[in-house]
Write an enzyme that holds these catalytic residues in place. Structure first.
Site, mmCIF file in Angstrom:
data_model
loop_
_atom_site.group_PDB
_atom_site.id
_atom_site.type_symbol
_atom_site.label_atom_id
_atom_site.label_comp_id
_atom_site.label_asym_id
_atom_site.label_seq_id
_atom_site.Cartn_x
_atom_site.Cartn_y
_atom_site.Cartn_z
ATOM 1 N N GLU A 1 -66.648 83.100 -3.638
ATOM 2 C CA GLU A 1 -65.941 82.187 -4.286
ATOM 3 C C GLU A 1 -66.164 82.242 -5.675
ATOM 4 O O GLU A 1 -67.173 81.942 -6.146
ATOM 5 C CB GLU A 1 -65.882 80.795 -3.755
ATOM 6 C CG GLU A 1 -65.133 80.678 -2.278
ATOM 7 C CD GLU A 1 -65.441 79.283 -1.625
ATOM 8 O OE1 GLU A 1 -65.254 79.148 -0.487
ATOM 9 O OE2 GLU A 1 -65.656 78.478 -2.436
ATOM 10 N N ASP B 1 -64.461 67.620 -8.494
ATOM 11 C CA ASP B 1 -65.620 68.143 -8.686
ATOM 12 C C ASP B 1 -66.532 67.285 -9.141
ATOM 13 O O ASP B 1 -66.645 66.275 -10.092
ATOM 14 C CB ASP B 1 -65.668 69.332 -9.585
ATOM 15 C CG ASP B 1 -64.893 70.497 -8.781
ATOM 16 O OD1 ASP B 1 -65.484 70.911 -7.892
ATOM 17 O OD2 ASP B 1 -64.026 70.918 -9.365
#
Ligand SMILES: Cc1ncc(COP(=O)(O)O)c(C=O)c1O
Lengths: 266, 403
Positions: free
Chosen positions: A49, A60
């Protein structure tokens, strides 16, 4: 769907082991090094990824934020990332590649243009963190037309009914978020609970490949081997940050930890 | 793009949360969807619940201080020599700003949902201060996310928050201002959404958050409408001028007047010059869970902004304002730091009100247009915040602070 991601899972099933999936940020620490690093770890990884950084990453934690900010400071743009993917896909160790990021970047680029570009450079899958079902229906079908795997997300709070609908609309791979957390959080649920939820999803459709991510490190990975795939992001990104801070080669450190992760699941 | 008649601005969205089919929505992490849906259902129920409405009434009245005054700024009107200038003095609320309304409602919803924890973002510290106070009043534990640059420039409000027992989480990433404080607060929610109620400080965020916000601040226009009838016996021809950061005060100030023809009630929004997505035709973008006009660069990254006013230093805007802009119902413009400071100087010299830096932007526009208008024209400025939090900044920029 005729897609490398699907083929990879079929192969791993025969080998009776989960996929090792890594997440790193495109452009961190800079364009070329991020590509070299990706190639280097690809020898040991089954699916990669690659994050396309956004400067407002609301899901995040600190590690991936820092990595994204570093990449942006070094000037990474979406078109650079597409060029780098094209180069990566020519490498002999290249693995299926999933681009991952926030919808704003796709929306700004233009949905259709974005998917076409992905197809053109060899992107195999897409994860858009904040484009959840059912709002992703149109985009997911755009992806399907181009045989790009749109990865649906399922979380611990996803209700059963919703889960069934998401799975029905999903492509070959589904991402199960192990816990309620931003990326980089410490695993706050037991592997047993995670696997229970994993099995619940699996039972709805056993043909879907369910990878588990969030909170996975070299300490926790072996306890989750039963999943179809395991995603390691922040732990790897942290290794890169730490070696940069210590003025050591991030490539060596990254390869080392990926090898270690692999050894725990084969 | 068309606005439906007889429906509050905050209820004009479709089933996916979009205003005008284009603004807003729910661009959120999967994990937060269930809590967001639960909150949506709860809010729909509470709005019709007699107990909730009575509690709201009581809190607005006895806790926030009740109806805020509406009066003519006679000296400013005379000095500018044009339109009549009136003031809706929302700064007289307990908590010194309109943020009191949605802070209080969010604390009440938090409490009625059975949660003990409340988190929120703040820029100027007005929302943080009001959330801290409302949380304390209702016995909740409050966490406020605030950029380190804002902690330094709005220290007066920081002290208020601490004194009210709230925990302040300093945000040192990116701009160190509101945009990153909101992001960090949303991250906290992603991890804690099952136990914590998220209160977003302006009319931004995923659909339900902006909806709760404007439902609450609409108290301003509910009162104003009554006051206008008392004063003039009807709704006269008006220009309603309001500053816009995220847009919570403007939407609350305008909500009751949306249905009027724009020649009858004109809506004017004033942004800060270097944080003006609406006035400068910024691109439709996704920020903090919603599609909106937002300042971005060519690659789609969110652009840095500048304003002397921490409450306006934000690249995005409420989806509802995008809707009002595209429907051509409201007009958007901007004022510079300098114009806002000059407005403060003039207004405080002539009048007893003390507008904070944010509403000074609205006064700057008023000062620009009033002299060109006839004496029978009526301008109303929402004085949505009180200046003492900005004392340090006024002293530095102007060399004095009026008593
Ligand atoms: C007094 C005051 N007015 C206006 C604003 C801008 O926000 P909004 O546009 O949501 O009213 C703020 C923000 O902190 C504020 O404190």
């Amino acid at each position: 769907m005729n897609n490398l991601i699907n083929k990879t899972f079929l192969k791993l099933k025969r080998e009776n082991r989960p996929a090792l999936v890594t997440y790193t940020v495109a452009g961190d620490p800079n364009k070329n090094q991020s590509l070299t690093l990706l190639k280097k770890i690809s020898k040991h990884v089954d699916i990669v990824e690659w994050g396309f950084p956004h400067n407002c990453p609301t899901a995040d934690g600190k590690e991936i934020q820092n990595s994204s900010y570093r990449a942006l400071e070094n000037g990474i743009k979406l078109n650079d990332i597409f060029n780098l993917v094209k180069k990566y896909k020519k490498d002999k160790n290249a693995k299926p590649l999933i681009l991952m990021g926030y919808y704003q970047m796709v929306f700004n680029y233009g949905e259709e243009k974005f998917v076409n570009k992905c197809k053109q450079v060899g992107v195999d899958g897409l994860i858009i963190v904040d484009l959840i079902w059912p709002y992703n229906k149109k985009f997911a079908s755009l992806c399907k037309k181009k045989s790009v795997c749109f990865v649906q997300l399922i979380a611990p709070t996803t209700t059963n009914q919703r889960m069934m609908r998401i799975i029905k609309d999903s492509h070959d791979m589904i991402y199960y978020i192990s816990m309620l957390s931003t990326t980089g959080g410490k695993l706050k649920v037991t592997p047993k609970t995670i696997l229970k939820n994993f099995n619940k999803i699996k039972k709805i459709n056993k043909n879907k490949n369910i990878v588990v991510g969030f909170g996975i490190t070299d300490k926790t990975i072996s306890s989750l081997k039963k999943a179809d795939g395991l995603v390691v992001g922040s732990a790897l990104v942290k290794t890169i940050t730490d070696s940069l801070n210590q003025r050591r080669d991030p490539l060596i450190a990254a390869e080392k930890i990926v090898k270690k992760l692999k050894s725990k699941i084969i | 793009m068309k606005i439906k008649k007889g429906i509050p601005i905050y209820d004009q969205h479709d089933k996916n949360g979009f205003y005008g089919g284009k603004f807003g929505g729910n661009f959120v992490a999967e994990g937060t969807l269930k809590p967001i849906q639960d909150l949506t259902k709860l809010f729909a129920k509470l709005r019709k619940d007699k107990k909730f409405l009575a509690k709201k009434e009581q809190l607005f009245k006895s806790y926030l201080g009740g109806e805020t005054p509406f009066f003519k700024l006679k000296n400013l009107t005379k000095y500018l020599g044009g339109a009549q200038i009136w003031c809706k003095d929302v700064s007289s609320l307990k908590g010194s700003a309109h943020k009191g309304y949605h802070a209080t409602i969010n604390a009440l919803i938090c409490k009625m949902s059975g949660r003990k924890y409340l988190c929120g973002d703040t820029g100027a510290g007005m929302f943080g201060k009001n959330l801290a106070m409302a949380g304390k009043h209702l016995g909740l534990k409050v966490k406020i996310f605030m950029g380190t640059k804002d902690i330094a420039r709005q220290s007066v409000n920081v002290k208020f928050m601490r004194d009210a027992g709230a925990e302040i989480v300093p945000v040192d990433s990116g701009s160190k201002t509101l945009v990153d404080a909101v992001s960090e607060c949303m991250r906290y929610y992603v991890s804690n959404c099952e136990t914590t109620h998220l209160a977003v400080g302006s009319a931004i965020g995923a659909n339900i958050f902006s909806k709760i916000c404007v439902y609450s601040t609409s108290q301003i226009s509910i009162e104003l409408k009554k006051q206008l009838i008392q004063q003039f016996g009807k709704i006269p021809k008006l220009k309603l001028i309001n500053v816009i950061g995220g847009g919570s005060s403007a939407l609350g100030f305008w909500n009751e007047f949306i249905d009027y023809d724009k020649k009858h009630v004109e809506l004017i929004g004033v942004e800060a010059k270097y944080a003006a997505p609406l006035a400068t035709n910024a691109k439709l973008s996704i920020l903090h869970g919603a599609a909106q006009y937002c300042l971005t660069n060519k690659d789609g990254q969110i652009s840095p902004t500048h304003s002397l006013s921490a409450g306006l230093d934000y690249p995005g805007s409420s989806p509802m304002h995008g809707f009002l802009k595209d429907a051509k119902r409201a007009r958007f413009t901007f004022a510079s730091d300098k114009e806002a400071l000059q407005a403060f100087k003039l207004v405080t010299k002539l009048e007893a009100i003390r507008p904070s830096l944010e509403p000074c932007h609205a006064f700057a526009e008023c000062i620009k247009i009033a002299p060109k208008l006839k004496k029978d024209q009526i301008i109303i400025v929402n004085n949505c915040g009180e200046a003492s939090k900005d004392k340090k900044i006024f002293l530095k920029e102007l060399g004095y602070y009026p008593s």
